[in-house]
Write a protein that holds these residues in place. Structure first.
Motif, PDB file in Angstrom:
ATOM      1  N   GLY A 299       0.806  -1.223   0.000  1.00 15.68           N
ATOM      2  CA  GLY A 299       0.000   0.000   0.000  1.00 15.68           C
ATOM      3  C   GLY A 299       0.832   1.264   0.000  1.00 15.68           C
ATOM      4  N   VAL A 300       2.133   1.137   0.266  1.00 17.19           N
ATOM      5  CA  VAL A 300       3.062   2.275   0.169  1.00 17.19           C
ATOM      6  C   VAL A 300       3.806   2.230  -1.160  1.00 17.19           C
ATOM      7  CG1 VAL A 300       5.093   3.389   1.188  1.00 17.19           C
ATOM      8  CG2 VAL A 300       3.341   2.386   2.674  1.00 17.19           C
ATOM      9  N   ALA A 301       4.259   1.032  -1.542  1.00 15.42           N
ATOM     10  CA  ALA A 301       5.091   0.885  -2.741  1.00 15.42           C
ATOM     11  C   ALA A 301       4.350   1.281  -4.015  1.00 15.42           C
ATOM     12  CB  ALA A 301       5.584  -0.559  -2.851  1.00 15.42           C
ATOM     13  N   ALA A 302       3.113   0.817  -4.180  1.00 14.80           N
ATOM     14  CA  ALA A 302       2.378   1.053  -5.426  1.00 14.80           C
ATOM     15  C   ALA A 302       2.045   2.532  -5.657  1.00 14.80           C
ATOM     16  CB  ALA A 302       1.113   0.203  -5.457  1.00 14.80           C
ATOM     17  N   PRO A 303       1.377   3.223  -4.709  1.00 11.97           N
ATOM     18  CA  PRO A 303       1.042   4.628  -4.974  1.00 11.97           C
ATOM     19  C   PRO A 303       2.250   5.543  -5.064  1.00 11.97           C
ATOM     20  CG  PRO A 303       0.389   4.009  -2.742  1.00 11.97           C
ATOM     21  CD  PRO A 303       0.783   2.756  -3.443  1.00 11.97           C
ATOM     22  N   GLU A 304       3.307   5.266  -4.280  1.00 11.72           N
ATOM     23  CA  GLU A 304       4.494   6.116  -4.358  1.00 11.72           C
ATOM     24  C   GLU A 304       5.190   5.966  -5.715  1.00 11.72           C
ATOM     25  OE1 GLU A 304       6.106   8.531  -2.523  1.00 11.72           O
ATOM     26  OE2 GLU A 304       4.152   8.571  -1.576  1.00 11.72           O
ATOM     27  N   SER A 305       5.242   4.735  -6.237  1.00  4.81           N
ATOM     28  CA  SER A 305       5.820   4.514  -7.567  1.00  4.81           C
ATOM     29  C   SER A 305       4.959   5.176  -8.633  1.00  4.81           C
ATOM     30  CB  SER A 305       5.933   3.009  -7.849  1.00  4.81           C
ATOM     31  OG  SER A 305       6.692   2.373  -6.853  1.00  4.81           O
ATOM     32  N   CYS A 306       3.650   5.001  -8.506  1.00  2.00           N
ATOM     33  CA  CYS A 306       2.710   5.576  -9.472  1.00  2.00           C
ATOM     34  C   CYS A 306       2.807   7.104  -9.483  1.00  2.00           C
ATOM     35  CB  CYS A 306       1.294   5.132  -9.115  1.00  2.00           C
ATOM     36  SG  CYS A 306       0.043   5.667 -10.287  1.00  2.00           S
ATOM     37  N   ASN A 307       2.932   7.684  -8.305  1.00  2.00           N
ATOM     38  CA  ASN A 307       3.025   9.137  -8.155  1.00  2.00           C
ATOM     39  C   ASN A 307       4.211   9.692  -8.934  1.00  2.00           C
ATOM     40  OD1 ASN A 307       3.151  11.770  -7.190  1.00  2.00           O
ATOM     41  ND2 ASN A 307       3.626  11.194  -5.098  1.00  2.00           N
ATOM     42  N   ASN A 308       5.380   9.077  -8.742  1.00  2.14           N
ATOM     43  CA  ASN A 308       6.589   9.576  -9.398  1.00  2.14           C
ATOM     44  C   ASN A 308       6.561   9.337 -10.900  1.00  2.14           C
ATOM     45  OD1 ASN A 308       9.727   9.555 -10.056  1.00  2.14           O
ATOM     46  ND2 ASN A 308       9.416  10.588  -8.098  1.00  2.14           N
ATOM     47  N   ALA A 309       6.038   8.176 -11.331  1.00  4.96           N
ATOM     48  CA  ALA A 309       5.953   7.880 -12.766  1.00  4.96           C
ATOM     49  C   ALA A 309       4.985   8.819 -13.458  1.00  4.96           C
ATOM     50  CB  ALA A 309       5.521   6.427 -12.964  1.00  4.96           C
TER      51      ALA A 309
END
Length: 500
Positions: A299-309
């Motif tokens: 739940g931290v890894a997915a949105p943080e990666s999505c945010n930066n991409a």
């Protein structure tokens, strides 16, 4: 092979001592902006913009772009430690990040956010490197009717995807188009809507307007707000995720990166909607969806990666088509015009040093952010304790100095203050500034392409409907405008509105 040669050329531009310094300043300020709640990237870029007018355009864009994608990194710190998103796209990180901190796992949460953002940023930059020149080559076939139709579709899409009311989004876009015609008529050189006010003869400058709408209005909005910024008191240790953490996070990071990049290209989506979609996707795909919201690392890894991409994906349409995907890209597009550059598909061909230099700097900037974020987390925690009574007067001081330094004109300061009050009232009455800013930036280009098309066709509107690409863009725009009415009619037919 041309792409590889171009990116190598970009590295020769980005790795000069001067541009490395500008990239470092940009990502450092971006992280700081992300850490401090209440100051978004739009406000920060508008504050910093006046200081770049006397610098080299390439270095300036490297710094401003670094500030933008740097906020995506910094926002995770406050979301995890304080349960307050440093910037809007980090809201989703609060759901599981803060719960991990409460369980004594703040270190792995911060670590996976930083590593995930680095991996996502790298994937997105590779996508930008290959996709933007391809789109630009395609866009070279566009004429005035295609550009007009594309701009209409972009403004309509941004207004439609407003987080609040679609109607209010359309109203703000219309207001932005009206404001964009203030000043000299580019075809007849006659004054329009200036009312004998000298400062309006050159039109409403994008810099004082955005500094008012985002910088001054943010201060006014937060002056009477008391935010609980009590940092969760836990010793931050073990910043490097365990092997199990990596196993659980790799697929969410990959899916979040790809989803964020491709959704970031779409005008109007920004970075907030993709992060929510990424979180929802991971919850649906998970074997244990009930754990989401209780401190699961996915739940931290997915949105943080999505945010930066998504933040990097926003640059694709701006660099290749000259169409900003959101208000921040509109500010950067305005900066390019102020630097005397011509945004659009010819930019990559005419200024390869700028495009490839910025792309290469994103590789460098992401590496800098990874190195900066992990060791400096204790410092960011201390900065979180800076009282707003000190912070906000400093922001107001910078806005006043910045707006006056543009042309050494008090008129620009007045415009900024007026739009600061307008931005404050817009937020109070649930109006979004993004469609207004986008329409203000695209308005002159939209008018120019419309009138040029009509001049070429002898006053006929037929080219807009007989040329396939232009017609397709207009059909999409019409569908976007009609869809809320169709939805309303469907609700009426289902008896939702009893009075109908």
């Amino acid at each position: 092979m041309d792409t590889i040669q171009s990116i190598l050329y970009g590295f020769t531009v980005a790795l000069t001592l001067k541009n490395l310094a500008f990239a470092f300043i940009g990502v450092l300020l971006g992280t700081l902006v992300g850490v401090l709640p209440g100051i978004g990237p739009a406000a920060a870029i508008s504050l910093l913009l006046p200081s770049t007018f006397h610098a080299d355009p390439v270095s300036s864009m490297i710094m401003l772009c670094g500030l933008y994608y740097g906020t995506a990194y910094g926002g995770s710190t406050t979301s995890i430690l304080v349960n307050i998103p440093g910037e809007a796209a980090s809201i989703v990180t609060c759901f599981d990040g803060y719960q991990m901190a409460r369980q004594g796992r703040a270190g792995p949460a911060l670590g996976i956010a930083a590593f995930g953002s680095f991996i996502a940023g790298t994937i997105a930059v590779i996508g930008l490197m290959f996709l933007a020149p391809t789109l630009a080559s395609f866009a070279l076939k566009f004429g005035s009717p295609e550009y007009f139709s594309l701009m209409v579709m972009s403004i309509t899409l941004v207004a439609y995807l407003s987080q609040r009311s679609v109607l209010k989004g359309m109203m703000m876009a219309a207001l932005g188009l009206i404001l964009s015609v203030v000043g000299l008529d580019p075809f007849t050189a006659k004054l329009r809507f200036t009312y004998n006010i000298l400062v309006l003869r050159d039109g409403l400058g994008i810099v004082p307007v955005v500094m008012g709408l985002f910088g001054v209005s943010e201060v006014l909005l937060n002056v009477g707000t008391i935010l609980n910024r009590e940092v969760f008191r836990t010793r931050i240790k073990g910043l490097f995720p365990t092997r199990r953490d990596w196993t659980d996070s790799m697929m969410p990071i990959t899916r979040g990166s790809l989803l964020g990049f491709f959704l970031g290209i779409v005008p109007g989506l920004g970075t907030i909607i993709p992060t929510f979609l990424s979180y929802g996707l991971e919850k649906r795909l998970s074997k244990h969806p009930e754990k989401f919201g209780t401190g699961t690392i996915e739940g931290v890894a997915a949105p943080e990666s999505c945010n930066n991409a998504a933040a990097t994906g926003n640059f694709v349409s701006m660099f290749s088509l000259g169409i900003p995907a959101n208000a921040i890209m509109a500010i950067l597009l305005g900066a390019l015009t102020i630097y005397g550059l011509r945004p659009g598909p010819l930019l990559i061909k005419e200024r390869p040093d700028l495009f490839w230099g910025v792309v290469a700097s994103m590789y460098v900037g992401n590496a800098m952010l990874l190195v900066l974020n992990l060791p400096l987390i204790p410092m960011w925690v201390q900065i979180l304790k800076v009282p707003y009574a000190i912070l906000y007067p400093l922001i107001l001081l910078f806005t006043l100095i910045g707006s006056y330094s543009l042309n050494n004109n008090v008129g620009d300061v007045i415009i900024m203050c007026v739009f600061g009050v307008v931005g404050f009232l817009m937020n109070k009455f649930q109006f979004e500034p993004a469609p207004l800013v986008l329409a203000l930036v695209l308005g002159p280009m939209l008018e120019d392409n419309l009138r040029r098309s009509l001049l070429i066709s002898g006053g006929s509107f037929t080219p807009f409907f007989t040329r396939p690409i232009a017609a397709a863009f207009l059909i999409v725009s019409l569908a976007i405008l009609i869809s809320p009415l169709l939805k309303l009619e469907k609700l009426r037919s289902l008896g939702v509105f009893r009075g109908s």
